[in-house]
Structure formats: structure tokens, C-alpha cells
Design an enzyme around this catalytic site. Structure first.
Site, PDB file in Angstrom:
ATOM      1  N   TYR A   1      45.421  64.748  61.238  1.00  0.00           N
ATOM      2  CA  TYR A   1      45.725  66.037  61.367  1.00  0.00           C
ATOM      3  C   TYR A   1      47.240  66.457  61.346  1.00  0.00           C
ATOM      4  O   TYR A   1      47.329  67.201  60.419  1.00  0.00           O
ATOM      5  CB  TYR A   1      45.077  66.427  62.910  1.00  0.00           C
TER       6      TYR A   1
ATOM      7  N   PHE B   1      52.332  58.298  62.117  1.00  0.00           N
ATOM      8  CA  PHE B   1      51.402  59.283  62.899  1.00  0.00           C
ATOM      9  C   PHE B   1      50.036  58.390  63.078  1.00  0.00           C
ATOM     10  O   PHE B   1      49.075  59.034  63.089  1.00  0.00           O
ATOM     11  CB  PHE B   1      51.091  60.425  62.036  1.00  0.00           C
TER      12      PHE B   1
ATOM     13  N   TYR C   1      47.133  55.105  76.828  1.00  0.00           N
ATOM     14  CA  TYR C   1      47.479  55.859  75.738  1.00  0.00           C
ATOM     15  C   TYR C   1      48.929  56.355  75.809  1.00  0.00           C
ATOM     16  O   TYR C   1      49.835  55.888  75.102  1.00  0.00           O
ATOM     17  CB  TYR C   1      46.493  57.100  75.191  1.00  0.00           C
TER      18      TYR C   1
ATOM     19  N   PHE D   1      53.468  68.145  72.525  1.00  0.00           N
ATOM     20  CA  PHE D   1      52.434  68.848  73.717  1.00  0.00           C
ATOM     21  C   PHE D   1      51.286  68.997  73.046  1.00  0.00           C
ATOM     22  O   PHE D   1      50.647  68.435  72.253  1.00  0.00           O
ATOM     23  CB  PHE D   1      53.307  69.924  74.300  1.00  0.00           C
TER      24      PHE D   1
ATOM     25  N   LEU E   1      40.978  72.005  72.975  1.00  0.00           N
ATOM     26  CA  LEU E   1      40.543  73.181  73.504  1.00  0.00           C
ATOM     27  C   LEU E   1      40.099  74.386  72.236  1.00  0.00           C
ATOM     28  O   LEU E   1      39.126  74.600  72.105  1.00  0.00           O
ATOM     29  CB  LEU E   1      41.325  74.009  74.522  1.00  0.00           C
TER      30      LEU E   1
END
Length: 323
Positions: free
Chosen positions: A10, A71, A139, A167, A188
Site C-alpha cells: 500500500y 516497506f 509488531y 500514525f 477503519l
């Protein structure tokens, strides 16, 4: 040439899309969670694993790499609790292999995708880089371990690094060609948008009795394209020798509650959400909001896109997806 490990994921794919405008880019990804089609066609793509030393040696011998951007971590908190071995093997051991090969090939510039999970459950309203790190899951521990390894390697071997503590990354590229696609989806905003598109029956809100204005958790959301621009500034700082070792928070500095995010999704889409209140989840802090003053003062970066823009771009992308 810049090596981007995890560049089909992503955040990595959004960084690559911007980075190819100014640099030659090679992407290494094993596609366990990434998507080959998300990688910009101008980048060289290699399917492989950052923990495979032989594969890495071939890449570093073949290409004139001047920096590495990382990443490629696994990032599901719940999974890390159930299967910590998977997280320490990939996030720590494989990254050590990558760093070893980098040093052997005299590549000493490293950008690390870290996380707000290094802070655990802070007791302050605004988290800055001086806030104590106390991760509460494997994690978060795995990311903090790498940060410590980077500091040690900087002192011992002259490895230059910038670690960026994200964040809540959200949104999609303004072109709507790439966006947020996880399986399973745990974030979310995509969960809300999937429900508004009719692909989920309801949205569960975990806890309505927190000490926040509306009782739901508050989080700091940052547009994925703003994240990409921060990485490019960090890379420029390393390559120009402006920075040699730094840790920065990346956030908006603004907190939005779960209810506020749902309401903004309804506003952007014009569709009413089907919401169900549920019990709190263990370990969910009431508020996580970042101060990004340090990276603004040192590199001139700040988040440019607000919550409405984040959701608008995400909505454009989700409408194009075949579920």
C-alpha cells in the site's frame, strides 16, 4: 538507483509512483500482501524476499544502488500476538540480512518505515519523538528493535538512516489507480467505504465509553501521498548529507474520532452507514495523535491533505474496485 523493498504494498507503491519521477527505482517484493499491478511500470520489479541473502547479493551486484527504502514488514497487530515468530523472522531477521548485504556492498543510506505502535499506550495528548516507547505487541516490538539496530549500526558502521513513525495511513493516489487493498482489511476508512458500497453488512464501532468528546477512540489520519512526500524529503536529506540519523513522527497533528470519520464518509459519499456499537477491544488507547513538529522544523514537511480529502480520494479508488 533506489531499492524499495515492499514496493508493491500500500504505502510502498504510492512512494514508488512519486519516486520514479526523479530517480531510477528497483522494487523487491514477494507479493504475499503486495500487488504486482500496483507497481509503477517505470520501476524495475523483482519478485523475491529481503531475507534471501543470495537474491539480495545479485541485486546489489547488478544495480548501482545508493539507498534502500524499507516497506516490507508484516503489520497486523493481532496476527503478531498469535504468531510472533512470523513477525520476528520477517520484520527483524530478514531486515538484518538486508542491512548486512547493504554494508557488504557499501550502501549506507536507509529509510525505514516504522510505526506509532512503538509508543504502546502513551499517557500524553500529543505524542512527540521524546514520548517514551513501550510497545505492547510483537509488531511494535519488532519495529522498535530495528530502530535500535539502526542506531547501533550508525555508531559502529556509519550506516545513515531515517526512521519514520507512521500514525494512521489512509486514502489513495489522486489518480485513483492505486489505493488501500488489504486481505483481511482491518483499517477503519476502507471498512466504512466497503460497507457504504454494499460489500459489508455493517460497521462495528469498538467502544463508545472512552474519555473522548463523543466516547469513541480518536486517531490521527494521514494521507498516503503525504507519507510518500515525507519519504522523499527524508531520502534527499540522507543523500545530501543533511541528516545521518533521525527519527520522525508522521501525522496530521489532528485527531478524529471513529464517529467523526464515519460522518465524514457519509458526507463525502452521500450514503448513510449501518453502524453497530460493540465492546471495547483490548489494548485500544482512547487517543493517539502525533506531533510532527520535528520533521517540519528540520525537513520542512507537513501533512497537506485533511480528512475530507483523504476520504474523497479513497472513495474514488474504492468505486473502481471489483469485490
Amino acid at each position: 538507483m533506489i531499492l524499495v523493498v515492499g514496493g508493491a504494498g500500500y504505502i510502498g507503491s504510492h512512494l514508488v509512483k512519486e519516486l520514479v519521477e526523479t530517480e531510477e527505482v528497483i522494487v523487491l517484493d514477494h507479493l504475499s500482501t503486495g500487488h504486482r499491478e500496483a507497481v509503477d511500470s517505470r520501476a524495475i520489479f523483482v519478485e523475491g524476499n529481503l531475507g534471501n541473502e543470495a537474491e539480495l547479493q545479485l541485486i546489489f551486484k547488478r544495480y548501482p544502488i545508493k539507498a534502500v527504502m524499507h516497506f516490507a514488514a508484516f503489520s497486523l497487530v493481532g496476527e503478531s500476538v498469535i504468531d510472533p515468530l512470523k513477525y520476528y523472522e520477517n520484520n527483524v531477521a530478514s531486515t538484518l540480512t538486508l542491512l548486512k548485504v547493504m554494508l557488504e556492498n557499501h550502501v549506507k543510506n536507509f529509510i525505514f518505515s516504522s510505526t506509532a505502535a512503538t509508543y504502546g499506550i502513551p499517557t500524553v495528548d500529543m505524542i512527540d519523538e521524546k514520548t517514551a516507547t513501550s510497545p505492547i505487541n510483537p509488531y511494535g516490538h519488532s519495529k522498535l528493535l530495528i530502530e535500535q539496530i539502526l542506531a547501533d549500526f550508525h555508531a559502529a558502521y556509519g550506516l545513515n538512516y531515517v526512521a519514520l513513525r507512521y500514525f494512521n495511513a489512509a486514502g489513495a493516489h489522486e489518480s485513483a489507480k492505486i489505493g488501500e487493498s488489504h486481505n483481511p482489511e482491518t483499517h477503519l476508512i476502507p471498512i466504512i467505504l466497503q460497507q457504504l458500497l454494499g460489500h459489508r453488512e455493517k460497521i462495528a464501532v469498538f467502544g463508545s465509553d472512552y474519555e473522548t468528546p463523543d466516547g469513541t477512540c480518536i486517531r490521527d489520519y494521514i494521507h498516503v501521498d503525504d507519507l510518500a512526500s515525507a519519504h522523499i524529503l527524508a531520502l534527499e536529506a540522507l543523500l545530501s548529507e543533511k541528516k545521518s540519523a533521525a527519527i520522525y513522527n508522521l501525522g496530521n497533528g489532528l485527531g478524529y474520532s471513529v464517529k467523526e470519520v464515519i460522518e465524514m464518509c457519509e458526507k463525502v459519499t452521500g450514503i448513510k452507514a449501518n453502524v453497530e456499537m460493540a465492546e471495547r477491544r483490548a489494548g485500544d488507547p482512547a487517543r493517539l495523535v502525533a506531533s510532527s513538529e520535528k520533521i517540519f522544523s528540520e525537513l520542512g514537511w507537513k501533512a497537506e491533505r485533511n480528512l475530507e480529502q483523504i476520504i474523497t480520494d479513497a472513495w474514488k479508488w474504492h468505486q473502481n474496485q471489483l469485490y
